[in-house]
Enzyme design. Structure first.
Site, mmCIF file in Angstrom:
data_model
loop_
_atom_site.group_PDB
_atom_site.id
_atom_site.type_symbol
_atom_site.label_atom_id
_atom_site.label_comp_id
_atom_site.label_asym_id
_atom_site.label_seq_id
_atom_site.Cartn_x
_atom_site.Cartn_y
_atom_site.Cartn_z
ATOM 1 N N ASP A 68 0.908 -1.138 0.000
ATOM 2 C CA ASP A 68 0.000 0.000 0.000
ATOM 3 C C ASP A 68 0.948 1.187 0.000
ATOM 4 O OD1 ASP A 68 -1.424 2.305 0.891
ATOM 5 O OD2 ASP A 68 -3.050 0.984 1.510
ATOM 6 N N HIS A 69 1.064 1.859 -1.124
ATOM 7 C CA HIS A 69 2.171 2.821 -1.243
ATOM 8 C C HIS A 69 2.045 3.987 -0.252
ATOM 9 C CE1 HIS A 69 -0.604 5.031 -3.869
ATOM 10 N NE2 HIS A 69 0.141 6.091 -3.696
ATOM 11 N N LYS A 96 5.069 6.567 2.321
ATOM 12 C CA LYS A 96 5.223 8.028 2.305
ATOM 13 C C LYS A 96 5.873 8.492 3.606
ATOM 14 C CE LYS A 96 1.170 8.797 -0.651
ATOM 15 N NZ LYS A 96 1.532 9.504 -1.861
ATOM 16 N N ASP A 114 -11.131 1.543 -4.307
ATOM 17 C CA ASP A 114 -9.840 2.046 -4.785
ATOM 18 C C ASP A 114 -9.058 2.778 -3.687
ATOM 19 O OD1 ASP A 114 -7.891 2.682 -6.822
ATOM 20 O OD2 ASP A 114 -8.678 4.734 -6.823
ATOM 21 N N HIS A 153 -5.852 2.780 1.367
ATOM 22 C CA HIS A 153 -5.111 3.939 1.870
ATOM 23 C C HIS A 153 -5.779 4.592 3.091
ATOM 24 C CE1 HIS A 153 -3.112 3.194 -1.807
ATOM 25 N NE2 HIS A 153 -3.840 3.952 -2.582
ATOM 26 N N LYS A 179 -12.210 12.126 -6.312
ATOM 27 C CA LYS A 179 -11.462 12.622 -7.467
ATOM 28 C C LYS A 179 -12.093 13.939 -7.912
ATOM 29 C CE LYS A 179 -9.498 8.325 -9.140
ATOM 30 N NZ LYS A 179 -8.153 8.493 -8.576
HETATM 31 C C1 BG6 Z 1 -3.897 4.645 -6.089
HETATM 32 C C2 BG6 Z 1 -5.282 4.713 -6.662
HETATM 33 O O1 BG6 Z 1 -3.780 3.540 -5.239
HETATM 34 O O2 BG6 Z 1 -3.605 5.820 -5.366
HETATM 35 C C3 BG6 Z 1 -5.436 5.949 -7.518
HETATM 36 O O3 BG6 Z 1 -5.543 3.567 -7.432
HETATM 37 C C4 BG6 Z 1 -5.018 7.184 -6.772
HETATM 38 O O4 BG6 Z 1 -6.770 6.075 -7.992
HETATM 39 C C5 BG6 Z 1 -3.652 7.000 -6.133
HETATM 40 O O5 BG6 Z 1 -4.991 8.261 -7.671
HETATM 41 C C6 BG6 Z 1 -3.299 8.159 -5.226
HETATM 42 O O6 BG6 Z 1 -1.964 8.060 -4.834
HETATM 43 P P1 BG6 Z 1 -1.115 9.367 -4.453
HETATM 44 O O7 BG6 Z 1 0.193 8.825 -3.991
HETATM 45 O O8 BG6 Z 1 -1.027 10.179 -5.705
HETATM 46 O O9 BG6 Z 1 -1.883 10.060 -3.390
#
Ligand code: BG6
Length: 505
Positions: free
Chosen positions: A194-195, A199, A252, A257, A357
């Site tokens: 989970d990126h 951060k 999503d 997140h 979004k």
């Molecule tokens: C992704 C989603 O996991 O995270 C995207 O699939 C979203 O829809 C993105 O735009 C947001 O990531 P960040 O790092 O730009 O906040």
């Protein structure tokens, strides 16, 4: 400069080969290749002394062509400027293999891997990064096993599997994906990304909470009025209709997140900094997160999608008019919800979560709002604004603490003022990108910033309680909000009815 206190030094990664499945895809170009290059640029104290990166995708491509497209991607998306010598050294490690969709593709992959390892003197330490569509994850794991590439954990060498979200599209499918993965790989080999967890500001949440005594003492129902988490994006669906339309904002963003942020902000202090201890503490939050009760979704959840509007002075189409969105689509691009964590610490404290979004700007914040002072002294005639801690995840990383001060002068007048930390002005040196941190951790084998199978299950259980309500209640409203706004009126009402208001990034 003030001294800093080193708790753990970044370890250098061991020799290995990173295989990027779906190497010609968007994630590989935007994130993985630039992150690997940046790690390489950190030098041997971080990057493995010896390693290879093998791109694995469907279409045939010469190695030279792959290296060229990698160079373009890194030049465009890397946070560091490309240094020609560093790039030469990095790109010499890049290789390519086609056949991801071919019956004998994985056999060829194995042969190629062995060839690379023999030629470069690399041990068979392998990382398979599945940057593939969600429905292909299980098949990849199965085919890796069939090809004899899914070695179980052994003492000498490692085989690791990295999977991206989404894992499944509901509770049932998530459990299926997970049990399929675990048929071929041990939990210790699986790294679910989970990126957000990579951060800097998200990693700082634990430091802020547990390295400072003042916050932890105030952290809970006794002092906190409510918590808000907003993840706003100005981008629309873009070119991702095929993935996004079947998913929507709840799957999503919220399932992963936002619930990760919620767990980090609400968890009890873990007993140590070990990966398991931290992941257990987060899991306990998920265990206590109250599912949306049948019939309660209308009062606690708002869903909406953007209509045409304007962002940064340009007109943008509504979601329904975007390329690739089916005419009958009922997908939400915005969710706001009110949740409760049923444990002693948070009993009765609402957590308001919101993501969407096409909001006016990109901004993720967490706001912890403290309780009002008693209605005596300064708060007697007129309610004064409460203290709030606002953590800015991105952009303009940092946090601020809002307090009241006396406006200088002969009157007694109060004014809210901010104690503000901005990363940009306080810290020198660049922050690594989330994917750099996470890729390095996979190489080292540190699970702290990855999602456990149990967390995936519990987060889906919560999300499923909403999905169930949406499918049970056919008339559940799908509101519209103009692109360039912070969401529909209904989301304002959700919080206003409790006598509170959203704080916008
Ligand atoms: C992704 C989603 O996991 O995270 C995207 O699939 C979203 O829809 C993105 O735009 C947001 O990531 P960040 O790092 O730009 O906040």
């Amino acid at each position: 400069m003030r001294e800093f206190i080193q708790i753990a030094k970044a370890q250098a990664a061991p020799p290995c080969t990173v295989v990027i499945f779906g190497a010609s895809g968007d994630l590989a170009k935007r994130k993985l290749i630039p992150a690997l290059y940046n790690l390489h640029a950190c030098g041997e104290n971080i990057a493995p002394r010896n390693y290879a990166v093998l791109g694995f995708a469907r279409r045939p491509m010469a190695v030279q062509e792959f290296r060229e497209s990698a160079r373009e991607a890194a030049a465009r998306f890397s946070r560091l400027e490309l240094d020609s010598e560093c790039w030469r050294d990095f790109s010499a490690r890049l290789d390519y293999q086609s056949g991801l969709d071919q019956p004998d593709g994985f056999r060829k992959l194995k042969a190629r891997l062995e060839e690379i390892e023999a030629a470069r003197g690399l041990p068979p330490n392998r990382i398979y990064y599945l940057s593939v569509p969600p429905e292909a994850i299980t098949e990849c794991a199965e085919r890796l096993a069939e090809a004899g590439l899914a070695a179980r954990p052994g003492a000498a060498n490692f085989t690791r599997l990295v999977v991206e979200k989404p894992i499944g599209s509901d509770l049932e499918s998530a459990l299926k994906v997970d049990s399929a993965l675990r048929e071929y790989f041990d939990e210790s080999q699986i790294f679910r990304i989970d990126h957000y967890l990579g951060k800097e500001t998200v990693q700082n949440l634990m430091v802020l909470r547990f390295a400072n005594s003042i916050f932890e003492r105030m952290w809970g129902a006794r002092n906190v009025d409510h918590v808000q988490i907003t993840v706003a994006e100005s981008e629309g669906v873009g070119t991702r209709a095929m993935y996004y339309d079947p998913a929507g904002a709840l799957r999503d963003m919220v399932q992963n997140h936002l619930l990760q942020l919620l767990a980090l902000i609400a968890m009890d202090p873990p007993v140590s900094l070990d990966a398991d201890a931290i992941r257990d503490a987060k899991l306990n939050v998920m265990r206590a997160l109250r599912p949306i009760a049948p019939g309660a979704a209308r009062a606690q959840v708002v869903r909406a999608r953007y209509a045409a509007g304007g962002i940064d002075g340009r007109n943008v189409p509504g979601y329904a008019q975007e390329v690739g969105i089916p005419a009958a689509s009922r997908t939400e691009t915005f969710v706001a919800l009110k949740a409760f964590i049923d444990n002693w610490r948070w009993s009765g404290v609402p957590f308001y979560l919101r993501t969407g979004k096409r909001m006016p700007e990109r901004g993720s914040i967490i706001c912890v709002q403290f309780k009002d002072v008693p209605r005596i002294l300064f708060n007697r005639e007129r309610k004064v604004p409460p203290n709030a801690l606002t953590i800015r995840i991105q952009p303009d990383e940092g946090f601020s603490f809002e307090v009241l001060a006396k406006q200088p002068g002969l009157d007694i007048a109060l004014r809210p003022v901010r104690m503000n930390l901005r990363y940009e002005s306080e810290f020198t040196g660049p922050s690594p990108d989330a994917y750099e941190r996470l890729l390095l951790d996979v190489m080292i084998g540190d699970h702290t910033l990855f999602v456990s199978a149990n967390f995936v299950e519990k987060s889906w259980e919560f999300v499923q309680s909403i999905l169930d309500e949406w499918s049970r209640d056919a008339a559940f409203p799908l509101h519209e909000y103009p692109a360039g706004s912070f969401g529909p009126e209904a989301a304002e009402r959700l919080i206003a009815e409790d006598g509170r208001a959203w704080l916008n990034p």
